[in-house]
Write a protein that holds these residues in place. Structure first.
Motif, PDB file in Angstrom:
ATOM      1  N   LYS A  65       0.804  -1.213   0.000  1.00 17.47           N
ATOM      2  CA  LYS A  65       0.000   0.000   0.000  1.00 17.47           C
ATOM      3  C   LYS A  65       0.843   1.271   0.000  1.00 17.47           C
ATOM      4  O   LYS A  65       0.357   2.341  -0.370  1.00 17.47           O
ATOM      5  N   GLY A  66       2.085   1.184   0.423  1.00 21.48           N
ATOM      6  CA  GLY A  66       2.945   2.358   0.444  1.00 21.48           C
ATOM      7  C   GLY A  66       3.242   2.918  -0.929  1.00 21.48           C
ATOM      8  O   GLY A  66       3.693   4.051  -1.055  1.00 21.48           O
ATOM      9  N   ASN A  67       3.005   2.137  -1.990  1.00 21.27           N
ATOM     10  CA  ASN A  67       3.187   2.606  -3.362  1.00 21.27           C
ATOM     11  C   ASN A  67       1.927   3.366  -3.761  1.00 21.27           C
ATOM     12  O   ASN A  67       0.900   2.777  -4.082  1.00 21.27           O
ATOM     13  N   HIS A  68       2.007   4.680  -3.752  1.00 24.30           N
ATOM     14  CA  HIS A  68       0.815   5.511  -3.967  1.00 24.30           C
ATOM     15  C   HIS A  68       0.260   5.347  -5.379  1.00 24.30           C
ATOM     16  O   HIS A  68      -0.972   5.360  -5.576  1.00 24.30           O
ATOM     17  N   LEU A  69       1.127   5.198  -6.356  1.00 23.31           N
ATOM     18  CA  LEU A  69       0.669   4.985  -7.732  1.00 23.31           C
ATOM     19  C   LEU A  69      -0.169   3.725  -7.816  1.00 23.31           C
ATOM     20  O   LEU A  69      -1.254   3.714  -8.407  1.00 23.31           O
ATOM     21  N   LEU A  70       0.328   2.663  -7.216  1.00 25.11           N
ATOM     22  CA  LEU A  70      -0.375   1.388  -7.255  1.00 25.11           C
ATOM     23  C   LEU A  70      -1.713   1.476  -6.520  1.00 25.11           C
ATOM     24  O   LEU A  70      -2.729   0.929  -6.976  1.00 25.11           O
ATOM     25  N   TYR A  71      -1.697   2.154  -5.392  1.00 25.41           N
ATOM     26  CA  TYR A  71      -2.930   2.328  -4.611  1.00 25.41           C
ATOM     27  C   TYR A  71      -4.010   3.004  -5.460  1.00 25.41           C
ATOM     28  O   TYR A  71      -5.180   2.584  -5.465  1.00 25.41           O
ATOM     29  N   LEU A  72      -3.643   4.044  -6.197  1.00 17.88           N
ATOM     30  CA  LEU A  72      -4.613   4.774  -7.018  1.00 17.88           C
ATOM     31  C   LEU A  72      -5.051   3.957  -8.230  1.00 17.88           C
ATOM     32  O   LEU A  72      -6.228   3.991  -8.617  1.00 17.88           O
ATOM     33  N   LEU A  73      -4.132   3.212  -8.822  1.00 15.49           N
ATOM     34  CA  LEU A  73      -4.482   2.396  -9.992  1.00 15.49           C
ATOM     35  C   LEU A  73      -5.479   1.304  -9.636  1.00 15.49           C
ATOM     36  O   LEU A  73      -6.411   1.022 -10.394  1.00 15.49           O
ATOM     37  N   PHE A  74      -5.298   0.683  -8.481  1.00 14.83           N
ATOM     38  CA  PHE A  74      -6.178  -0.420  -8.112  1.00 14.83           C
ATOM     39  C   PHE A  74      -7.587   0.056  -7.729  1.00 14.83           C
ATOM     40  O   PHE A  74      -8.483  -0.770  -7.552  1.00 14.83           O
ATOM     41  N   LYS A  75      -7.787   1.336  -7.638  1.00 16.51           N
ATOM     42  CA  LYS A  75      -9.130   1.867  -7.429  1.00 16.51           C
ATOM     43  C   LYS A  75      -9.930   1.897  -8.732  1.00 16.51           C
ATOM     44  O   LYS A  75     -11.141   2.095  -8.713  1.00 16.51           O
ATOM     45  N   LEU A  76      -9.241   1.667  -9.855  1.00 16.29           N
ATOM     46  CA  LEU A  76      -9.863   1.777 -11.173  1.00 16.29           C
ATOM     47  C   LEU A  76     -10.233   0.393 -11.700  1.00 16.29           C
ATOM     48  O   LEU A  76      -9.390  -0.489 -11.817  1.00 16.29           O
ATOM     49  N   SER A  77     -11.482   0.194 -12.053  1.00 18.26           N
ATOM     50  CA  SER A  77     -11.948  -1.110 -12.541  1.00 18.26           C
ATOM     51  C   SER A  77     -11.253  -1.503 -13.839  1.00 18.26           C
ATOM     52  O   SER A  77     -10.963  -2.678 -14.058  1.00 18.26           O
ATOM     53  N   GLU A  78     -10.982  -0.525 -14.693  1.00 18.99           N
ATOM     54  CA  GLU A  78     -10.331  -0.826 -15.967  1.00 18.99           C
ATOM     55  C   GLU A  78      -8.925  -1.392 -15.741  1.00 18.99           C
ATOM     56  O   GLU A  78      -8.515  -2.354 -16.394  1.00 18.99           O
ATOM     57  N   PHE A  79      -8.193  -0.778 -14.810  1.00 23.28           N
ATOM     58  CA  PHE A  79      -6.850  -1.279 -14.512  1.00 23.28           C
ATOM     59  C   PHE A  79      -6.922  -2.659 -13.881  1.00 23.28           C
ATOM     60  O   PHE A  79      -6.125  -3.547 -14.200  1.00 23.28           O
ATOM     61  N   ARG A  80      -7.855  -2.871 -12.975  1.00 18.57           N
ATOM     62  CA  ARG A  80      -7.993  -4.169 -12.313  1.00 18.57           C
ATOM     63  C   ARG A  80      -8.274  -5.278 -13.323  1.00 18.57           C
ATOM     64  O   ARG A  80      -7.764  -6.392 -13.187  1.00 18.57           O
ATOM     65  N   LYS A  81      -9.051  -4.983 -14.347  1.00 20.19           N
ATOM     66  CA  LYS A  81      -9.338  -5.972 -15.385  1.00 20.19           C
ATOM     67  C   LYS A  81      -8.067  -6.321 -16.168  1.00 20.19           C
ATOM     68  O   LYS A  81      -7.816  -7.486 -16.480  1.00 20.19           O
ATOM     69  N   LEU A  82      -7.290  -5.300 -16.512  1.00 18.86           N
ATOM     70  CA  LEU A  82      -6.035  -5.533 -17.232  1.00 18.86           C
ATOM     71  C   LEU A  82      -5.085  -6.373 -16.386  1.00 18.86           C
ATOM     72  O   LEU A  82      -4.436  -7.301 -16.882  1.00 18.86           O
ATOM     73  N   TYR A  83      -4.985  -6.015 -15.126  1.00 18.74           N
ATOM     74  CA  TYR A  83      -4.109  -6.728 -14.196  1.00 18.74           C
ATOM     75  C   TYR A  83      -4.549  -8.180 -14.037  1.00 18.74           C
ATOM     76  O   TYR A  83      -3.727  -9.102 -14.094  1.00 18.74           O
ATOM     77  N   LYS A  84      -5.836  -8.393 -13.835  1.00 16.68           N
ATOM     78  CA  LYS A  84      -6.353  -9.747 -13.642  1.00 16.68           C
ATOM     79  C   LYS A  84      -6.054 -10.625 -14.850  1.00 16.68           C
ATOM     80  O   LYS A  84      -5.591 -11.763 -14.705  1.00 16.68           O
ATOM     81  N   LYS A  85      -6.277 -10.094 -16.043  1.00 10.44           N
ATOM     82  CA  LYS A  85      -6.039 -10.868 -17.261  1.00 10.44           C
ATOM     83  C   LYS A  85      -4.575 -11.263 -17.391  1.00 10.44           C
ATOM     84  O   LYS A  85      -4.241 -12.414 -17.693  1.00 10.44           O
ATOM     85  N   LYS A  86      -3.692 -10.307 -17.137  1.00  7.59           N
ATOM     86  CA  LYS A  86      -2.256 -10.575 -17.292  1.00  7.59           C
ATOM     87  C   LYS A  86      -1.743 -11.509 -16.209  1.00  7.59           C
ATOM     88  O   LYS A  86      -0.911 -12.385 -16.471  1.00  7.59           O
ATOM     89  N   LEU A  87      -2.228 -11.346 -14.988  1.00  8.98           N
ATOM     90  CA  LEU A  87      -1.795 -12.216 -13.898  1.00  8.98           C
ATOM     91  C   LEU A  87      -2.291 -13.642 -14.125  1.00  8.98           C
ATOM     92  O   LEU A  87      -1.538 -14.607 -13.909  1.00  8.98           O
ATOM     93  N   GLU A  88      -3.534 -13.801 -14.557  1.00 12.88           N
ATOM     94  CA  GLU A  88      -4.056 -15.135 -14.850  1.00 12.88           C
ATOM     95  C   GLU A  88      -3.209 -15.841 -15.894  1.00 12.88           C
ATOM     96  O   GLU A  88      -2.895 -17.036 -15.760  1.00 12.88           O
ATOM     97  N   GLU A  89      -2.827 -15.121 -16.914  1.00 13.15           N
ATOM     98  CA  GLU A  89      -1.996 -15.697 -17.982  1.00 13.15           C
ATOM     99  C   GLU A  89      -0.643 -16.137 -17.440  1.00 13.15           C
ATOM    100  O   GLU A  89      -0.150 -17.230 -17.760  1.00 13.15           O
ATOM    101  N   THR A  90      -0.027 -15.305 -16.597  1.00  9.12           N
ATOM    102  CA  THR A  90       1.289 -15.634 -16.042  1.00  9.12           C
ATOM    103  C   THR A  90       1.211 -16.834 -15.108  1.00  9.12           C
ATOM    104  O   THR A  90       2.116 -17.678 -15.087  1.00  9.12           O
ATOM    105  N   LEU A  91       0.148 -16.929 -14.338  1.00 12.55           N
ATOM    106  CA  LEU A  91      -0.017 -18.056 -13.427  1.00 12.55           C
ATOM    107  C   LEU A  91      -0.230 -19.375 -14.172  1.00 12.55           C
ATOM    108  O   LEU A  91       0.032 -20.448 -13.623  1.00 12.55           O
TER     109      LEU A  91
END
Length: 360
Positions: free
Chosen positions: A272-298
């Motif tokens: 949470k100390g990463n302020h950029l990351l904290y603000l990005l994860f408030k955005l549904s669009e970013f969360r969708k991008l992150y989820k897709k990429k993380l699922e692929e990597t896993l």
């Protein structure tokens, strides 16, 4: 398949060595020589690291004269990896980031001799500078190191105003005027309303490559990497910043101290100390991008099947040299168990992330 570990021979006068020892916390260099593959280089050497300087086995920064570039480098770092029982986590992490498409320093293990005495196995790290860019045919651009927790992309730290926007950042390459680009990025992050945030930040930060970096940090679980232990490079052609990993020994289930780190220690949304990351994860669009990429990597790269040959290759290559390392040879039983610890971490961390993604 294993890889070769070369030997480096540091030749240093006793007086110069004593100067280093007496000024343990100084970054001041002393002159010496380094012999590699029958070629002797004039160098300047200094200790590197923070608390690691007090360890019996210390890390070094080595500077070469410009006219005597060492395989296209003017500076290298030799890390003792003293607290990592495996000695391979840093390299394993940096290679993993490269596999994810993240700019990441090259590294290799070496045997270091000092005045004919074997000092053990070290990890040679490439310096992130203008020559790092040139070796990759990348456009020139400023490079910054995030050197402490002030490098959190915020105006504040622990709810207190920072002394300046540059607090926590050290320019490794570039011009003083390049600081304006970093000022602008940090200001944009801290003043842009949520409705315009992703678009505004994406005009200054390569968001696709940032996501790749984030996936690497989340999988390897480097707790410090969210607020320091990274570099920023601004591509002068695209005008976009990219984030690079740095010092990733406390990963794959081990703490900075060398103890076991629980696989849930770093949450799926990072520190949470990463302020950029904290603000990005408030955005549904970013969360969708992150989820897709993380699922692929896993499903592809963060698996035991994918990582096992890499882990075993590094482990088997280091083992015969660790037996001769005067600082680590008594830890061979722990070393032999390290692949199992890494594999268990991958299994547990992967399962944890997959469970969290179900409700993401």
């Amino acid at each position: 398949m294993s890889y070769q570990i070369p030997s480096y021979f540091l030749i240093i006068e006793e007086d110069e060595l004593n100067r280093l020892r007496k000024n343990l916390n100084s970054d001041d260099t002393v002159p010496s020589k380094l012999k590699v593959e029958k070629i002797t280089y004039d160098i300047k050497i200094a200790y590197r690291g923070a608390y690691t300087r007090k360890f019996r086995k210390r890390s070094y920064t080595i500077n070469f004269k410009d006219e005597e570039k060492f395989y296209g480098a003017r500076k290298i770092h030799l890390n003792a990896e003293y607290r990592d029982p495996s000695l391979i986590r840093n390299k394993l992490s940096l290679d993993f980031f490269q596999d994810l498409g993240v700019l990441s320093p090259d590294s290799q293990h070496i045997n270091l001799y000092r005045n004919r005495d074997l000092k053990g196995v070290y990890l040679q790290l490439e310096s992130v500078d203008d020559l790092f860019l040139a070796r990759r045919n990348l456009p020139s651009g400023p490079i910054y190191y995030g050197i402490n927790n002030d490098a959190n992309f915020s105006f504040t730290r622990d709810e207190k105003p920072k002394e300046s926007l540059m607090s926590g950042y050290l320019q490794a390459y570039g011009k003083p005027s390049d600081d304006d680009y970093l000022h602008k990025l940090i200001t944009t992050i801290n003043t842009t309303p949520e409705s315009k945030f992703l678009d505004a930040v994406s005009q200054q930060l390569d968001m696709d490559k940032y996501l790749n970096w984030l996936i690497g940090a989340i999988c390897t679980m480097n707790n410090d990497g969210f607020t320091h232990n990274y570099a920023l490079y601004r591509n002068s052609e695209t005008g976009l910043f990219e984030k690079l990993p740095w010092d990733y020994d406390a990963t794959w289930g081990r703490k900075v101290s060398g103890g076991i780190m629980e696989h849930t220690y770093v949450p799926i949304e990072g520190k949470k100390g990463n302020h950029l990351l904290y603000l990005l994860f408030k955005l549904s669009e970013f969360r969708k991008l992150y989820k897709k990429k993380l699922e692929e990597t896993l499903e592809t790269k963060f698996t035991i099947k994918y990582m096992e040959p890499k882990v075993l290759s590094l482990h088997q290559s280091v083992r015969p040299h660790l037996l001769l390392d005067p600082y680590k040879n008594r830890k061979i039983e722990i070393f032999d168990h390290e692949p199992d610890i890494i594999f268990q971490f991958i299994k547990d961390r992967r399962n944890y992330l997959q469970r969290k993604l179900m409700d993401f």
